[in-house]
Design a protein around this motif. Structure first.
Motif, PDB file in Angstrom:
ATOM      1  N   ALA A 652      28.156  42.580  43.893  1.00 40.57           N
ATOM      2  CA  ALA A 652      28.402  43.480  42.789  1.00 40.57           C
ATOM      3  C   ALA A 652      30.060  43.256  42.646  1.00 40.57           C
ATOM      4  N   GLN A 653      30.731  42.428  43.344  1.00 38.61           N
ATOM      5  CA  GLN A 653      32.040  42.185  43.180  1.00 38.61           C
ATOM      6  C   GLN A 653      32.280  41.074  42.394  1.00 38.61           C
ATOM      7  N   ALA A 654      31.124  40.201  42.193  1.00 40.03           N
ATOM      8  CA  ALA A 654      31.241  38.990  41.153  1.00 40.03           C
ATOM      9  C   ALA A 654      31.520  39.577  39.751  1.00 40.03           C
ATOM     10  N   LYS A 655      30.881  40.656  39.462  1.00 41.27           N
ATOM     11  CA  LYS A 655      31.236  41.029  37.917  1.00 41.27           C
ATOM     12  C   LYS A 655      32.689  41.456  37.865  1.00 41.27           C
ATOM     13  N   GLY A 656      33.296  40.689  36.720  1.00 44.44           N
ATOM     14  CA  GLY A 656      34.850  41.197  36.655  1.00 44.44           C
ATOM     15  C   GLY A 656      35.634  40.383  37.417  1.00 44.44           C
ATOM     16  N   GLU A 657      35.391  39.335  38.185  1.00 42.77           N
ATOM     17  CA  GLU A 657      36.362  38.464  38.856  1.00 42.77           C
ATOM     18  C   GLU A 657      37.296  38.018  37.944  1.00 42.77           C
ATOM     19  N   THR A 658      38.418  37.912  38.465  1.00 39.49           N
ATOM     20  CA  THR A 658      39.682  36.960  38.018  1.00 39.49           C
ATOM     21  C   THR A 658      39.680  35.574  38.157  1.00 39.49           C
ATOM     22  N   GLU A 659      40.230  34.797  37.566  1.00 37.47           N
ATOM     23  CA  GLU A 659      40.250  33.545  37.770  1.00 37.47           C
ATOM     24  C   GLU A 659      41.089  33.211  39.318  1.00 37.47           C
ATOM     25  N   ARG A 660      41.998  34.248  39.329  1.00 35.19           N
ATOM     26  CA  ARG A 660      42.782  33.863  40.561  1.00 35.19           C
ATOM     27  C   ARG A 660      41.856  34.132  41.767  1.00 35.19           C
ATOM     28  N   GLU A 661      41.009  35.333  41.725  1.00 35.33           N
ATOM     29  CA  GLU A 661      40.112  35.834  42.877  1.00 35.33           C
ATOM     30  C   GLU A 661      38.951  34.594  43.031  1.00 35.33           C
ATOM     31  N   ARG A 662      38.555  34.031  41.971  1.00 38.17           N
ATOM     32  CA  ARG A 662      37.491  33.010  42.160  1.00 38.17           C
ATOM     33  C   ARG A 662      38.084  31.742  42.770  1.00 38.17           C
ATOM     34  N   LEU A 663      39.469  31.440  42.509  1.00 31.47           N
ATOM     35  CA  LEU A 663      39.989  30.275  43.167  1.00 31.47           C
ATOM     36  C   LEU A 663      40.158  30.584  44.778  1.00 31.47           C
ATOM     37  N   LEU A 664      40.813  31.685  44.996  1.00 34.48           N
ATOM     38  CA  LEU A 664      40.998  31.906  46.340  1.00 34.48           C
ATOM     39  C   LEU A 664      39.709  32.013  47.119  1.00 34.48           C
ATOM     40  N   LEU A 665      38.699  32.680  46.634  1.00 36.63           N
ATOM     41  CA  LEU A 665      37.305  32.593  47.079  1.00 36.63           C
ATOM     42  C   LEU A 665      36.589  31.485  47.259  1.00 36.63           C
TER      43      LEU A 665
END
Length: 891
Positions: A652-665
């Motif tokens: 459920a966290q994937a919805k609304g991810e910011t670009e920075r969050e995706r990069l760090l993940l």
């Protein structure tokens, strides 16, 4: 006759009209009868009120009824006191005297009745409260290990303690539940389960039978009702006690040794030091507090009483408004002085009575004049700087040991103030400040003393003096840790306001201290002494120039960092709020990220930080642990490392991810790939390594080699390719590779990398996460383990994967062997040095019967604390599932 002539002469002198006087007496008698009726009604109403506050309590004591009957007897006497106007003047005069005596007697009876009624009714309240006790077995759901455990519960004195068995009650309890009027009970879905919801936590409990369940619920509800209706404030308070200790309380001729605590303007007394439910309280506002003169008493008088009191004991009397007095027997003069001073201050009468030290009396006088800036009191010698040392403490302290410690504290402050601060020898001042403030944290009684000493050392001192500046610096360190109590806090605020001036250095420190005081009041006091970083920042970096005087880097998985500022009261939650705003990320509860620290021992361990803890406490405790593990080795050279990374992945966290969050993940997942904790074949490993290399080149880390150099990479390009392989390619795939094989890998990586030329970093991250999320166990936490008997798993080495769906056992190639949902996990925990998981499964087409299986796994020894991490993971997932509204049933 003589009496008649006397009355006649009295009439002639005073001109008394006895007939009118008799009529007036009759009217007064009628008013008394009406008053007696009202008193009777008030008494009945008061009795009904007290009965309503008791649960299943018997009717008011027979003694009260007897006292009520005395009013009826008095009324009967008054009936026969009718005065006839035709009686002689002599008889009228005697009747007048009789009526006056009867009125005085009636008033005395009414007063005695009120005192006895109050005493007897509330005695019954507390007797009834003591009767609200229960013990027995209940099943309790574990907080971290979600399983039912049978425990022996004891409800006593408004608290619940639980043990393994009745024989363990002499030992320390395994836990306790604090009860107050804000607690409530919620019945569970089963017939024998219920939830006890307190202010801090919810406890899941189950009884052996419905009857036992109803008994516990009835007793607990009675406790809540009595606490809600009792005059004693049952709500827990975060206020720090001003003074506390064991005293002998004497009231109505009965004495009892009790634990006493003065919180703000309320005096509480308890049976034991650890009790949460007080026996009673005294409201100190406008109470009269005095010392009882017992100079005429002898030891024989007290020994004859059989209570062990001596004439050397000091006695205080506390007389609250509209209550009977309470006597306090105190063992030593120092304790007596301390209690007398603080009780008098709480009563608001310190100015009327000369209690406390001269310094404390002057502070009280300043309070009386509301801190008038022009008052000569500010310049009194006792409040101002003096070159001579202290011969006695500035505040009242309860023991000689603390008085001695106060003088040592003053010497430490003098050394800190009078020795010039220089960068090469800064450790000297840092050690003095840390040790002095640690003493104040260990002995809270010295905190008022510390502030009084620092204010005295700065008041009316020669300006533009290094000693004055250093004293203000020590005060600036102090205000972030703890604050003084009672009117000393008012005194500190007035003093800071008096000196606050942004045009001078001292005034700037005063403004800084004002901000720190408000922040400490907002977030509470600290747990640990100031860290090295905190003291250095105050002494060398002029903290008044910044609203956030301290800063520390937070590291990310992509080898970048963000410097974040904070002050002495900043919590982890506030710290992360600042961090996420700066780096463009969602709040931690939405993103699943958390703040971690490295381990002071240097081992490969990370510690997740609670949102409520203060950043300065984290740094201080880390430094203290490092000093204990490696004394003198890394002091001043190694600091705590803060990391912000994803703790748990939920779909459920994937919805609304910011670009920075995706990069760090993406970087965090690639770290799992690099460590061999993610199933990729060699070809896919090269593909994702090329994606991450392109992501790195988009941020200036590497640059993709040109197509011309792919066939024969140049030395510089070859170095870039080897670096990319070292960072992004699984290390277990290249650990046995020869140089020719590594060269071949580099060429293949260069080919795949060149295809991505022109692709943006965000696009590469999107592709990378899309590929990674196709693995069903994406985001799971993997632990390398070895199955042990009686486990049914036959492989010698397996992976344990824990995610939001449950526990999955993988073979060494990361193919699933068996999966257990959280519904099937009965319990788990440490078994000797291993991990045991007990699961329940339905037999294949076996009519719905379930079998219980024990799984035991050995975890690698170097991974110290790995079981605790898995426990935390289980517990965290359980809480998250509950918060999302998902139903988790543990069999």
């Amino acid at each position: 006759s003589a009496p008649v002539s006397h009355i006649q002469s009295y009439n002639s002198q005073t001109h008394v009209d006895w007939q009118k006087r008799c009529v007036a007496l009759e009217m007064q008698l009628l008013r008394f009868r009406l008053q007696a009726g009202k008193i009777r009604e008030l008494l009945a109403e008061k009795v009904r009120e007290r009965e309503g506050q008791l649960i299943d309590c018997e009717h008011v004591s027979v003694d009260i009824v007897d006292d009520v009957l005395q009013i009826h007897v008095m009324e009967e006497k008054l009936k026969y006191a009718n005065v006839q106007p035709s009686e002689s003047e002599n008889s009228v005069f005697r009747r007048y005297q009789d009526l006056t005596n009867q009125m005085q007697e009636k008033d005395a009876v009414i007063k005695r009745l009120e005192v006895q009624l109050e005493k007897q009714v509330w005695n019954k309240v507390w007797v009834r409260l003591e009767m609200l006790e229960k013990s027995g077995y209940l099943l309790k759901m574990g907080s971290q290990i979600k399983a039912w455990k049978r425990r022996w519960f004891i409800l006593r004195n408004g608290e619940i303690f639980y043990y393994k068995s009745p024989s363990d009650v002499i030992r320390k309890p395994q836990g306790q539940m604090e009860l107050n009027s804000s607690c409530r009970i919620a019945r569970g879905e089963g017939a024998q389960t219920f939830q006890l919801i307190t202010e801090k936590k919810t406890f899941f409990l189950a009884a052996d039978s419905p009857n036992i369940l109803e008994e516990w619920i009835r007793v607990l509800q009675n406790i809540f009702k009595v606490q809600a209706s009792s005059p004693v404030a049952m709500e827990t308070t975060t206020a720090k006690p001003t003074v506390r200790g064991w005293l002998t309380k004497v009231k109505h001729g009965h004495s009892k040794l009790v634990w006493c605590s003065l919180v703000s303007k309320v005096f509480y007394y308890y049976r034991n030091q650890d009790d949460k439910l007080p026996l009673g309280q005294l409201r100190m506002r406008e109470a009269v507090v005095e010392e009882v003169d017992r100079s005429c008493d002898s030891d024989e008088d007290y020994e004859a009483g059989g209570r062990g009191f001596l004439s050397s004991h000091c006695t205080l009397v506390v007389h609250p408004r509209e209550q009977s007095p309470t006597y306090l027997l105190i063992g030593t003069k120092q304790e007596k002085d301390t209690w007398l001073y603080h009780l008098t201050v709480a009563a608001g009468s310190s100015a009327s009575f000369k209690v406390g030290t001269e310094y404390e009396q002057l502070v009280g006088n300043l309070l009386d004049v509301e801190g008038d800036p022009d008052s000569v009191l500010w310049r009194r010698e006792a409040l101002c700087f003096c070159k001579d040392g202290l011969r006695s403490p500035l505040t009242t302290l309860p023991s000689e040991a603390l008085q001695t410690e106060a003088l040592k504290l003053f010497k430490s402050c003098q050394l800190f103030i009078n020795v010039l601060v220089e960068a090469p020898s800064i450790d000297y001042h840092m050690s003095l400040a840390q040790n002095a403030l640690q003493v104040c944290l260990t002995h809270p009684e010295l905190q008022n003393e510390m502030y009084c000493q620092l204010i005295k050392q700065t008041n009316c001192r020669t300006p533009h003096n290094s000693s004055l500046t250093q004293c203000w610096q020590l005060l600036a360190v102090c205000v972030a840790l703890f604050l003084p109590q009672q009117h000393f806090l008012w005194y500190l605020r007035q003093y800071l306001q008096r000196h606050a001036d942004p045009r001078s250095e001292v005034g700037k420190y005063a403004v800084y201290c004002q901000r720190s005081v408000e922040r400490t009041l907002q977030n509470g006091e600290r747990e640990a002494k100031p860290s090295r970083m905190e003291v250095l920042s105050i002494l060398l970096r002029n903290p008044y120039h910044h609203s956030l005087p301290f800063s520390i880097p937070v590291h990310f998985q992509n080898i970048t960092y963000q410097v974040v500022g904070f002050d002495g009261s900043t919590t982890v939650e506030e710290f992360l709020s600042t961090l996420t705003q700066r780096v463009g990320m969602r709040k931690p509860h939405l993103s699943g990220f958390a703040l971690f620290t490295d381990d002071p021992s240097g081992r490969d361990l990370e510690h997740c930080l609670r949102p409520s803890i203060k950043i300065c406490d984290v740094i201080s405790k880390w430094e203290q642990a490092l000093k204990e593990l490696h004394p003198g080795k890394y002091e001043g050279t190694r600091i705590v490392r803060l990391m912000y990374k994803n703790r748990l992945c939920f779909r459920a966290q994937a919805k609304g991810e910011t670009e920075r969050e995706r990069l760090l993940l993406a970087y965090q997942v690639n770290d799992e790939v690099h460590q061999g904790h993610f199933p990729v074949n060699k070809e896919l490993a090269l593909e994702v390594a090329a994606l991450m290399a392109q992501v790195g080149s988009g941020f200036g880390e590497e640059r993709a080699p040109s197509s011309a150099s792919c066939s024969s990479p140049q030395p510089k390009s070859q170095q870039i390719l080897l670096q990319a392989l070292g960072r992004f390619y699984p290390k277990h795939y290249k650990q046995d590779c020869s140089m020719d094989q590594l060269r071949d890998l580099s060429e293949r990586l260069a080919t795949k990398w060149s295809v991505l030329r022109g692709c943006s970093a965000s696009e590469c991250v999107r592709i990378y996460l899309t590929v990674a999320r196709k693995w069903p166990l994406f985001g799971a936490k993997l632990f390398h383990a070895k199955p042990l008997p009686p486990s049914s798993v036959e492989q010698s080495q397996v992976w344990l994967a824990v995610n939001e769906d449950g526990l999955c056992v993988l073979d060494y190639t990361m193919h699933p062997l068996v999966t257990y949902s959280y519904q099937s996990v009965i319990t788990f925990g440490g078994c000797c040095d291993d991990l045991m998981v007990v699961v329940s499964q339905t037999k294949e087409q076996g009519g719905g019967k379930k079998s219980v299986e024990k799984l035991v796994f050995a975890l690698p020894k170097p991974k110290l604390g790995i079981k605790l991490k898995s426990h935390s993971y289980f517990g965290w997932i359980f809480q998250r599932l509950k918060s999302k509204g998902w139903v988790v049933v543990l069999m």
